[in-house]
Design a protein around this motif. Structure first.
Motif, mmCIF file in Angstrom:
data_model
loop_
_atom_site.group_PDB
_atom_site.id
_atom_site.type_symbol
_atom_site.label_atom_id
_atom_site.label_comp_id
_atom_site.label_asym_id
_atom_site.label_seq_id
_atom_site.Cartn_x
_atom_site.Cartn_y
_atom_site.Cartn_z
ATOM 1 N N ALA A 34 0.822 -1.209 0.000
ATOM 2 C CA ALA A 34 0.000 0.000 0.000
ATOM 3 C C ALA A 34 0.855 1.257 0.000
ATOM 4 C CB ALA A 34 -0.933 -0.011 1.211
ATOM 5 N N SER A 35 1.975 1.226 0.721
ATOM 6 C CA SER A 35 2.814 2.428 0.793
ATOM 7 C C SER A 35 3.377 2.796 -0.582
ATOM 8 C CB SER A 35 3.936 2.251 1.810
ATOM 9 O OG SER A 35 4.775 1.168 1.471
ATOM 10 N N TYR A 36 3.732 1.816 -1.368
ATOM 11 C CA TYR A 36 4.218 2.075 -2.727
ATOM 12 C C TYR A 36 3.104 2.693 -3.581
ATOM 13 C CZ TYR A 36 6.332 1.364 -7.289
ATOM 14 O OH TYR A 36 6.843 1.565 -8.548
ATOM 15 N N ALA A 37 1.893 2.187 -3.446
ATOM 16 C CA ALA A 37 0.754 2.734 -4.193
ATOM 17 C C ALA A 37 0.456 4.167 -3.767
ATOM 18 C CB ALA A 37 -0.475 1.848 -4.008
ATOM 19 N N VAL A 38 0.600 4.465 -2.470
ATOM 20 C CA VAL A 38 0.391 5.834 -1.983
ATOM 21 C C VAL A 38 1.392 6.778 -2.633
ATOM 22 C CG1 VAL A 38 0.637 7.327 0.047
ATOM 23 C CG2 VAL A 38 -0.703 5.220 0.195
ATOM 24 N N VAL A 39 2.657 6.392 -2.672
ATOM 25 C CA VAL A 39 3.687 7.232 -3.281
ATOM 26 C C VAL A 39 3.399 7.430 -4.771
ATOM 27 C CG1 VAL A 39 6.148 7.373 -3.868
ATOM 28 C CG2 VAL A 39 5.429 6.672 -1.570
ATOM 29 N N THR A 40 2.948 6.386 -5.456
ATOM 30 C CA THR A 40 2.601 6.496 -6.868
ATOM 31 C C THR A 40 1.474 7.492 -7.080
ATOM 32 O OG1 THR A 40 3.288 4.210 -7.274
ATOM 33 C CG2 THR A 40 1.804 5.197 -8.892
ATOM 34 N N ALA A 41 0.433 7.394 -6.260
ATOM 35 C CA ALA A 41 -0.705 8.312 -6.388
ATOM 36 C C ALA A 41 -0.303 9.745 -6.061
ATOM 37 C CB ALA A 41 -1.854 7.861 -5.486
ATOM 38 N N LEU A 42 0.457 9.929 -4.992
ATOM 39 C CA LEU A 42 0.888 11.282 -4.620
ATOM 40 C C LEU A 42 1.799 11.893 -5.670
ATOM 41 C CD1 LEU A 42 1.508 10.970 -0.795
ATOM 42 C CD2 LEU A 42 -0.142 12.459 -1.939
ATOM 43 N N SER A 43 2.636 11.097 -6.257
ATOM 44 C CA SER A 43 3.519 11.584 -7.312
ATOM 45 C C SER A 43 2.709 12.129 -8.483
ATOM 46 C CB SER A 43 4.444 10.454 -7.781
ATOM 47 O OG SER A 43 5.298 10.897 -8.797
ATOM 48 N N ALA A 44 1.645 11.433 -8.832
ATOM 49 C CA ALA A 44 0.785 11.880 -9.938
ATOM 50 C C ALA A 44 0.003 13.132 -9.572
ATOM 51 C CB ALA A 44 -0.177 10.762 -10.335
ATOM 52 N N VAL A 45 -0.561 13.161 -8.372
ATOM 53 C CA VAL A 45 -1.384 14.292 -7.953
ATOM 54 C C VAL A 45 -0.557 15.566 -7.817
ATOM 55 C CG1 VAL A 45 -2.710 15.213 -5.999
ATOM 56 C CG2 VAL A 45 -3.202 12.954 -6.867
ATOM 57 N N THR A 46 0.638 15.433 -7.252
ATOM 58 C CA THR A 46 1.472 16.604 -7.012
ATOM 59 C C THR A 46 2.368 16.954 -8.187
ATOM 60 O OG1 THR A 46 3.228 15.267 -6.004
ATOM 61 C CG2 THR A 46 1.537 16.187 -4.522
ATOM 62 N N ASP A 47 2.438 16.055 -9.171
ATOM 63 C CA ASP A 47 3.322 16.229 -10.326
ATOM 64 C C ASP A 47 4.776 16.365 -9.877
ATOM 65 O OD1 ASP A 47 3.783 16.252 -13.036
ATOM 66 O OD2 ASP A 47 3.535 18.418 -13.234
ATOM 67 N N LYS A 48 5.137 15.540 -8.880
ATOM 68 C CA LYS A 48 6.499 15.510 -8.356
ATOM 69 C C LYS A 48 7.077 14.111 -8.533
ATOM 70 C CE LYS A 48 5.696 18.740 -4.514
ATOM 71 N NZ LYS A 48 5.716 18.849 -3.027
ATOM 72 N N GLU A 49 8.393 14.051 -8.584
ATOM 73 C CA GLU A 49 9.066 12.753 -8.548
ATOM 74 C C GLU A 49 8.811 12.136 -7.169
ATOM 75 O OE1 GLU A 49 10.787 11.134 -10.953
ATOM 76 O OE2 GLU A 49 10.143 12.751 -12.291
ATOM 77 N N PRO A 50 8.780 10.815 -7.062
ATOM 78 C CA PRO A 50 8.549 10.184 -5.759
ATOM 79 C C PRO A 50 9.515 10.665 -4.672
ATOM 80 C CG PRO A 50 8.322 8.564 -7.480
ATOM 81 C CD PRO A 50 8.816 9.835 -8.142
ATOM 82 N N THR A 51 10.751 10.956 -5.039
ATOM 83 C CA THR A 51 11.720 11.421 -4.047
ATOM 84 C C THR A 51 11.470 12.867 -3.619
ATOM 85 O OG1 THR A 51 13.245 12.016 -5.820
ATOM 86 C CG2 THR A 51 13.533 9.845 -4.793
ATOM 87 N N GLY A 52 10.608 13.590 -4.348
ATOM 88 C CA GLY A 52 10.294 14.974 -4.009
ATOM 89 C C GLY A 52 9.064 15.133 -3.136
ATOM 90 N N ILE A 53 8.394 14.037 -2.836
ATOM 91 C CA ILE A 53 7.189 14.053 -2.000
ATOM 92 C C ILE A 53 7.612 14.034 -0.532
ATOM 93 C CG2 ILE A 53 5.132 12.725 -1.354
ATOM 94 C CD1 ILE A 53 5.193 11.595 -4.216
ATOM 95 N N GLU A 54 6.818 14.708 0.310
ATOM 96 C CA GLU A 54 7.082 14.638 1.751
ATOM 97 C C GLU A 54 7.126 13.171 2.182
ATOM 98 O OE1 GLU A 54 4.397 16.957 4.174
ATOM 99 O OE2 GLU A 54 4.341 18.543 2.661
ATOM 100 N N PRO A 55 8.011 12.815 3.106
ATOM 101 C CA PRO A 55 8.113 11.412 3.527
ATOM 102 C C PRO A 55 6.811 10.897 4.147
ATOM 103 C CG PRO A 55 9.994 12.679 4.302
ATOM 104 C CD PRO A 55 9.003 13.661 3.741
ATOM 105 N N LEU A 56 6.409 9.723 3.731
ATOM 106 C CA LEU A 56 5.201 9.091 4.244
ATOM 107 C C LEU A 56 5.307 8.864 5.749
ATOM 108 C CD1 LEU A 56 2.471 7.821 3.545
ATOM 109 C CD2 LEU A 56 3.683 5.730 2.934
ATOM 110 N N TYR A 57 6.491 8.533 6.225
ATOM 111 C CA TYR A 57 6.668 8.257 7.650
ATOM 112 C C TYR A 57 6.437 9.494 8.524
ATOM 113 C CZ TYR A 57 11.426 10.047 6.909
ATOM 114 O OH TYR A 57 12.507 10.819 6.560
ATOM 115 N N GLY A 58 6.284 10.672 7.908
ATOM 116 C CA GLY A 58 5.970 11.876 8.668
ATOM 117 C C GLY A 58 4.540 11.898 9.187
ATOM 118 N N VAL A 59 3.662 11.083 8.594
ATOM 119 C CA VAL A 59 2.267 11.045 9.029
ATOM 120 C C VAL A 59 1.818 9.659 9.496
ATOM 121 C CG1 VAL A 59 1.530 13.027 7.668
ATOM 122 C CG2 VAL A 59 1.372 10.754 6.687
#
Length: 114
Positions: A34-59
């Motif tokens: 699920a965590s990989y799918a979350v990063v994939t979805a956030l990358s698309a929504v934010t139009d950012k590379e996965p490494t540019g998204i806020e860390p999931l472990y922050g929430v």
């Protein structure tokens, strides 16, 4: 807010212009969890590379999220949904194996237009 009862597997991935959401279908036994799918979805929504998204472990704990949905899409005996906000986006993970992400109201994420 999305009605959980109306959510089943979509067998697809992509942007829904009617609801301004991005959907990712995952199978925890094959797709990295699920965590990989979350990063994939956030990358698309934010139009950012996965490494540019806020860390999931922050929430939340990504390992705990993966463990919660470890039985794969559609195989859970319980209806489970986990919702949270990250990087200016609202994210919901369903026990059906679907992740839905959208820009939060007042959020600063940029939606990727398909």
């Amino acid at each position: 807010m999305t009605n959980f009862e109306n959510h089943g597997p979509t067998d697809s991935e992509g942007h829904d212009p009617d609801t301004e959401t991005y959907h990712v279908q995952f199978d925890a036994s094959r797709d990295g969890g699920a965590s990989y799918a979350v990063v994939t979805a956030l990358s698309a929504v934010t139009d950012k590379e996965p490494t540019g998204i806020e860390p999931l472990y922050g929430v939340l704990d990504p390992d705990a999220l993966d463990a919660l949905f470890q039985h794969g899409s559609g195989n859970s005996k319980s209806d489970i949904a986990v919702s949270f906000e990250l990087d200016g986006s609202d994210v919901t993970v369903y026990s059906t194996g679907e992740v839905i992400a959208r820009m939060s109201e007042g959020g600063d994420a940029r939606r990727k237009r398909a």
